[in-house]
Scaffold this motif. Structure first.
Motif, PDB file in Angstrom:
ATOM      1  N   SER A 247       0.738  -1.129   0.005  1.00 30.92           N
ATOM      2  CA  SER A 247       0.112  -0.121   0.270  1.00 30.92           C
ATOM      3  C   SER A 247       0.979   1.263   0.035  1.00 30.92           C
ATOM      4  O   SER A 247       1.997   1.199   0.585  1.00 30.92           O
ATOM      5  CB  SER A 247      -0.983   0.071   1.320  1.00 30.92           C
ATOM      6  N   VAL A 248       0.290   2.306  -0.384  1.00 33.97           N
ATOM      7  CA  VAL A 248       0.744   3.709  -0.544  1.00 33.97           C
ATOM      8  C   VAL A 248      -0.141   4.672   0.248  1.00 33.97           C
ATOM      9  O   VAL A 248      -1.339   4.993  -0.509  1.00 33.97           O
ATOM     10  CB  VAL A 248       1.472   4.184  -1.827  1.00 33.97           C
ATOM     11  N   ASN A 249       0.175   5.069   1.326  1.00 29.62           N
ATOM     12  CA  ASN A 249      -1.003   5.982   1.989  1.00 29.62           C
ATOM     13  C   ASN A 249      -2.100   5.514   2.109  1.00 29.62           C
ATOM     14  O   ASN A 249      -3.146   5.975   1.830  1.00 29.62           O
ATOM     15  CB  ASN A 249      -0.848   7.418   1.294  1.00 29.62           C
ATOM     16  N   ALA A 250      -2.073   4.213   2.470  1.00 33.29           N
ATOM     17  CA  ALA A 250      -3.181   3.374   2.918  1.00 33.29           C
ATOM     18  C   ALA A 250      -4.059   2.996   1.740  1.00 33.29           C
ATOM     19  O   ALA A 250      -5.233   2.269   1.736  1.00 33.29           O
ATOM     20  CB  ALA A 250      -4.126   4.065   3.809  1.00 33.29           C
ATOM     21  N   THR A 251      -3.763   3.241   0.426  1.00 39.29           N
ATOM     22  CA  THR A 251      -4.215   2.863  -0.804  1.00 39.29           C
ATOM     23  C   THR A 251      -3.624   1.590  -1.381  1.00 39.29           C
ATOM     24  O   THR A 251      -2.393   1.545  -1.519  1.00 39.29           O
ATOM     25  CB  THR A 251      -4.016   3.922  -2.091  1.00 39.29           C
ATOM     26  N   PRO A 252      -4.631   0.254  -1.239  1.00 37.86           N
ATOM     27  CA  PRO A 252      -3.740  -0.747  -1.664  1.00 37.86           C
ATOM     28  C   PRO A 252      -3.064  -0.765  -2.935  1.00 37.86           C
ATOM     29  O   PRO A 252      -3.286  -0.112  -3.698  1.00 37.86           O
ATOM     30  CB  PRO A 252      -4.916  -1.832  -1.866  1.00 37.86           C
ATOM     31  N   ILE A 253      -1.919  -1.515  -2.907  1.00 41.03           N
ATOM     32  CA  ILE A 253      -1.241  -1.772  -4.093  1.00 41.03           C
ATOM     33  C   ILE A 253      -0.999  -3.141  -4.474  1.00 41.03           C
ATOM     34  O   ILE A 253      -0.150  -3.934  -3.791  1.00 41.03           O
ATOM     35  CB  ILE A 253       0.204  -1.099  -3.908  1.00 41.03           C
ATOM     36  N   ASN A 254      -1.379  -3.550  -5.548  1.00 41.45           N
ATOM     37  CA  ASN A 254      -1.268  -5.150  -6.009  1.00 41.45           C
ATOM     38  C   ASN A 254      -0.123  -5.375  -6.944  1.00 41.45           C
ATOM     39  O   ASN A 254       0.357  -6.471  -6.742  1.00 41.45           O
ATOM     40  CB  ASN A 254      -2.590  -5.727  -6.538  1.00 41.45           C
ATOM     41  N   TYR A 255       0.084  -4.544  -7.694  1.00 41.65           N
ATOM     42  CA  TYR A 255       1.194  -4.590  -8.715  1.00 41.65           C
ATOM     43  C   TYR A 255       2.272  -3.549  -8.830  1.00 41.65           C
ATOM     44  O   TYR A 255       2.092  -2.430  -8.338  1.00 41.65           O
ATOM     45  CB  TYR A 255       0.496  -4.860 -10.015  1.00 41.65           C
ATOM     46  N   PHE A 256       3.352  -3.775  -9.180  1.00 37.06           N
ATOM     47  CA  PHE A 256       4.413  -2.811  -9.301  1.00 37.06           C
ATOM     48  C   PHE A 256       4.203  -1.676 -10.240  1.00 37.06           C
ATOM     49  O   PHE A 256       4.607  -0.686  -9.745  1.00 37.06           O
ATOM     50  CB  PHE A 256       5.672  -3.752  -9.896  1.00 37.06           C
ATOM     51  N   ASN A 257       3.286  -1.665 -11.282  1.00 42.69           N
ATOM     52  CA  ASN A 257       3.192  -0.626 -11.925  1.00 42.69           C
ATOM     53  C   ASN A 257       2.221   0.446 -11.317  1.00 42.69           C
ATOM     54  O   ASN A 257       2.466   1.557 -11.494  1.00 42.69           O
ATOM     55  CB  ASN A 257       2.383  -1.054 -13.377  1.00 42.69           C
ATOM     56  N   LYS A 269       7.483  14.137  -1.682  1.00 39.03           N
ATOM     57  CA  LYS A 269       6.790  13.938  -0.806  1.00 39.03           C
ATOM     58  C   LYS A 269       7.167  12.932  -0.059  1.00 39.03           C
ATOM     59  O   LYS A 269       8.071  11.959  -0.504  1.00 39.03           O
ATOM     60  CB  LYS A 269       5.302  13.877  -1.011  1.00 39.03           C
ATOM     61  N   THR A 270       6.649  12.675   1.437  1.00 34.78           N
ATOM     62  CA  THR A 270       7.098  11.660   2.145  1.00 34.78           C
ATOM     63  C   THR A 270       5.637  10.844   2.208  1.00 34.78           C
ATOM     64  O   THR A 270       4.729  11.494   2.461  1.00 34.78           O
ATOM     65  CB  THR A 270       7.377  12.053   3.685  1.00 34.78           C
ATOM     66  N   ILE A 271       5.890   9.569   2.052  1.00 40.24           N
ATOM     67  CA  ILE A 271       4.697   8.555   1.836  1.00 40.24           C
ATOM     68  C   ILE A 271       4.774   7.554   2.797  1.00 40.24           C
ATOM     69  O   ILE A 271       5.806   7.272   3.551  1.00 40.24           O
ATOM     70  CB  ILE A 271       4.218   8.166   0.552  1.00 40.24           C
ATOM     71  N   GLU A 272       3.608   7.087   3.296  1.00 40.86           N
ATOM     72  CA  GLU A 272       3.485   6.047   3.995  1.00 40.86           C
ATOM     73  C   GLU A 272       3.534   4.664   3.370  1.00 40.86           C
ATOM     74  O   GLU A 272       2.254   4.520   2.574  1.00 40.86           O
ATOM     75  CB  GLU A 272       2.272   6.239   5.191  1.00 40.86           C
ATOM     76  N   LEU A 273       4.342   3.833   3.506  1.00 41.35           N
ATOM     77  CA  LEU A 273       4.560   2.507   2.665  1.00 41.35           C
ATOM     78  C   LEU A 273       4.101   1.527   3.389  1.00 41.35           C
ATOM     79  O   LEU A 273       4.518   1.190   4.609  1.00 41.35           O
ATOM     80  CB  LEU A 273       5.947   2.597   2.261  1.00 41.35           C
ATOM     81  N   GLY A 274       3.101   0.796   2.951  1.00 38.42           N
ATOM     82  CA  GLY A 274       2.590  -0.488   3.770  1.00 38.42           C
ATOM     83  C   GLY A 274       3.265  -1.681   3.199  1.00 38.42           C
ATOM     84  O   GLY A 274       3.456  -1.966   2.026  1.00 38.42           O
TER      85      GLY A 274
END
Length: 443
Positions: A247-257, A269-274
Motif C-alpha cells: 500500500s501507499v498512503n493506505a491505498t492498496p497496491i497490488n502490482y509494481f506498475n 513528498k514523504t509517503i506511508e508505505l505499507g
C-alpha cells in the motif's frame, strides 16, 4: 556498485564496436597499400593514456571515450591536417588511390558493424535461443498499460492482448511493432473473460514519444523488494530485501506498475508505505525523490515464475535466423527514426545515459551481447548517414566523383568536414543534455 557495472558494460561494448569499426577501415586501407598513421580507441586531445609506434602506425588509447579513429594519410578527416594535404599526393596516400578503392575503405567500418551484429545475434540464438513472453505469460497477472494517458482510449490494466488488427499476438513485443511501426490501430484483448475490441488514436505515435517506454502493454507482477540501493531513501526508511509492498498512503497496491504510478504522483513528498515482512504488516515513512524513485530494485518475472517461450536453434540454423533478426532490428530502427523528426520525438533523443539503460545492473552476458548487437546496428546506420564528417558524408563525395569523373574540390571537403564536426558536437551535447534534464527533472 550497480552504476559501475552498467558503466563498465557500456564502455566495454563501445570499445569492442569502435575497435572493430576502425579495423573495417584499417584492413582495406592496408590491402590497398594506403598508409595508416594512427589507430586509436577513444579520442586523445592533448594527451593519450597509451601509445606505441609499430611500423608506420601509432596505436593508442585516448582518454575521451566518445569513439575512436584511424588517421589515414592523405585524407580529409577529423585531424584537418592541411600541411600534409598541401603537399603533392604520394603513392601511399588515400587521395592517390582510385575512387572505388577509397569507397571500399570508407564503407568498411559500417560493413564490419553490420556483419558483427548479425554474427552476435546468430550466436545469441545458438547459445540461449530466442526467449520471448507470450499471451500465456500474461495469464498469471495480466498486463499493465504502459502509458497512463492511453487509458482514456479504452485500455485497462489486466488486459491480455490477443490480436492487433488481424494479426494474432504471439510474442508480446509484436504489439508495439504492429501498432507503431506498421500502423495498426485495432487491438483485441481478453478482459475478465470477454473479448473487447479497442480502437487506438491515429496520433498514437506522438503519445508514445511523450514517454520513455517502448511498449503498449507490459507484464505486471506484485512488488517484492530484491535489493535496496545503498544510502537511498528506501534504505534510510528501513526497507529490506524480501519486503512486499502492499500500500501507499493506505491505498492498496497490488502490482509494481501501480506502485510506480503512486510514486510519480508523490514526487518530493514523504509517503506511508505499507510493507509485509515475515508475514507481518508494518508502515514505513519514505521520501520520494524528484524523479519518482525511492531507491530499490524489484524482483522480476523469473521470481514470480512467469512463463516464457524459447525457440532453439542449431549451429547452422542460427546464422539465417541471426541475419533475419539483424535485418528486422535494422528495419525497425530505421522506421522508428522517422518519429525522431517530430517535436516530441526530438525530446526523446538520448546520449550515454539512455544507452546505459539497455544494460542490466548485474552482469548478464546474454543482455550484454544483445545490447552490443543493437548498438552495432545503430552505429552502422548512423555512420552511413550522408552527414559530413561521418563515413556516409565521405561516401556521398566519392559517389559524386565516380558518377561525374570529377573530384570534389579540396576546399569543399574541408568546409564540409567543419560543418559535419560542429553538427555532431551539437547533436551530442543536445542528446546528453536531454539525459541530464530527464534525470534531474523527470521530463
Amino acid at each position: 556498485m550497480e552504476v559501475l557495472i552498467i558503466a563498465s558494460q557500456l564502455i566495454l561494448s563501445l570499445a569492442i564496436l569502435v575497435v572493430l569499426h576502425e579495423f573495417g577501415h584499417y584492413i582495406p586501407a592496408k590491402l590497398f597499400k594506403i598508409r595508416v598513421e594512427k589507430f586509436y580507441l577513444f579520442f586523445d586531445p592533448w594527451f593519450s593514456l597509451f601509445k606505441r609506434k609499430i611500423g608506420e602506425t601509432e596505436w593508442g588509447i585516448g582518454w575521451l571515450p566518445l569513439g575512436g579513429y584511424v588517421k589515414i594519410a592523405g585524407m580529409v578527416d577529423e585531424s584537418m591536417d592541411k600541411e600534409q594535404l598541401a603537399k603533392p599526393p604520394q603513392p601511399w596516400e588515400f587521395r592517390s588511390k582510385p575512387a572505388w578503392q577509397r569507397l571500399i575503405v570508407m564503407v568498411g567500418g559500417v560493413t564490419v558493424n553490420f556483419i558483427l551484429a548479425l554474427l552476435i545475434y546468430a550466436m545469441i540464438l545458438f547459445v540461449w535461443g530466442k526467449q520471448y513472453y507470450t499471451v500465456k505469460s500474461a495469464e498469471k497477472y495480466g498486463m499493465a498499460v504502459s502509458y497512463p494517458e492511453l487509458k482514456q482510449y479504452g485500455l485497462e490494466d489486466g488486459d491480455i492482448p490477443l490480436k492487433v488488427g488481424n494479426k494474432k499476438v504471439d510474442n508480446l513485443k509484436d504489439i508495439f511493432k504492429f501498432v507503431v511501426l506498421e500502423g495498426e490501430r485495432i487491438v483485441t484483448v481478453d478482459r475478465a473473460g470477454e473479448q473487447v475490441e479497442i480502437k487506438l488514436p491515429e496520433n498514437f505515435d506522438q503519445i508514445v514519444l511523450k514517454n520513455e517506454y517502448s511498449e503498449l502493454y507490459t507484464l505486471r507482477f506484485p512488488t517484492v523488494v530484491a535489493k535496496v540501493s545503498d544510502d537511498s531513501n528506501a534504505e534510510k526508511a528501513g526497507l529490506k530485501s524480501g519486503d512486499s509492498i502492499v500500500s501507499v498512503n493506505a491505498t492498496p497496491i497490488n502490482y509494481f506498475n501501480e506502485l510506480q504510478s503512486a510514486l510519480k504522483e508523490n514526487k518530493k513528498k514523504t509517503i506511508e508505505l505499507g510493507v509485509v515482512r515475515s508475514g507481518q504488516l508494518t508502515q514505513l515513512n519514505v521520501k520520494v525523490d524528484s524523479t519518482g524513485f525511492i531507491g530499490f530494485q524489484p524482483q522480476g518475472y523469473d521470481y514470480f515464475n512467469i512463463p516464457y517461450a524459447t525457440e532453439k536453434f542449431g549451429f547452422f540454423e542460427s546464422f539465417p535466423a541471426g541475419i533475419s533478426l539483424g535485418v528486422e532490428t535494422l528495419g525497425s530502427y530505421v522506421k522508428s527514426m522517422g518519429l525522431v523528426f517530430t517535436k516530441e520525438g526530438a525530446k526523446q533523443i538520448g546520449g550515454f545515459g539512455s544507452m546505459s539503460k539497455i544494460f542490466a545492473p548485474q552482469w548478464d552476458w546474454r543482455i550484454f551481447w544483445n545490447a552490443t548487437a543493437f548498438l552495432s546496428i545503430i552505429l552502422a546506420f548512423m555512420n552511413i548517414l550522408p552527414i559530413p564528417a561521418l563515413d556516409g558524408g565521405h561516401v556521398v563525395f566519392l559517389l559524386y566523383e565516380i558518377v561525374t569523373g570529377k573530384e570534389a574540390p579540396q576546399k569543399v571537403l574541408e568546409y564540409a568536414q567543419y560543418v559535419g564536426f560542429f553538427l555532431l558536437i551539437g547533436l551530442m551535447l543536445y542528446a546528453n543534455g536531454n539525459d541530464i534534464v530527464r534525470y534531474f527533472f523527470g521530463k
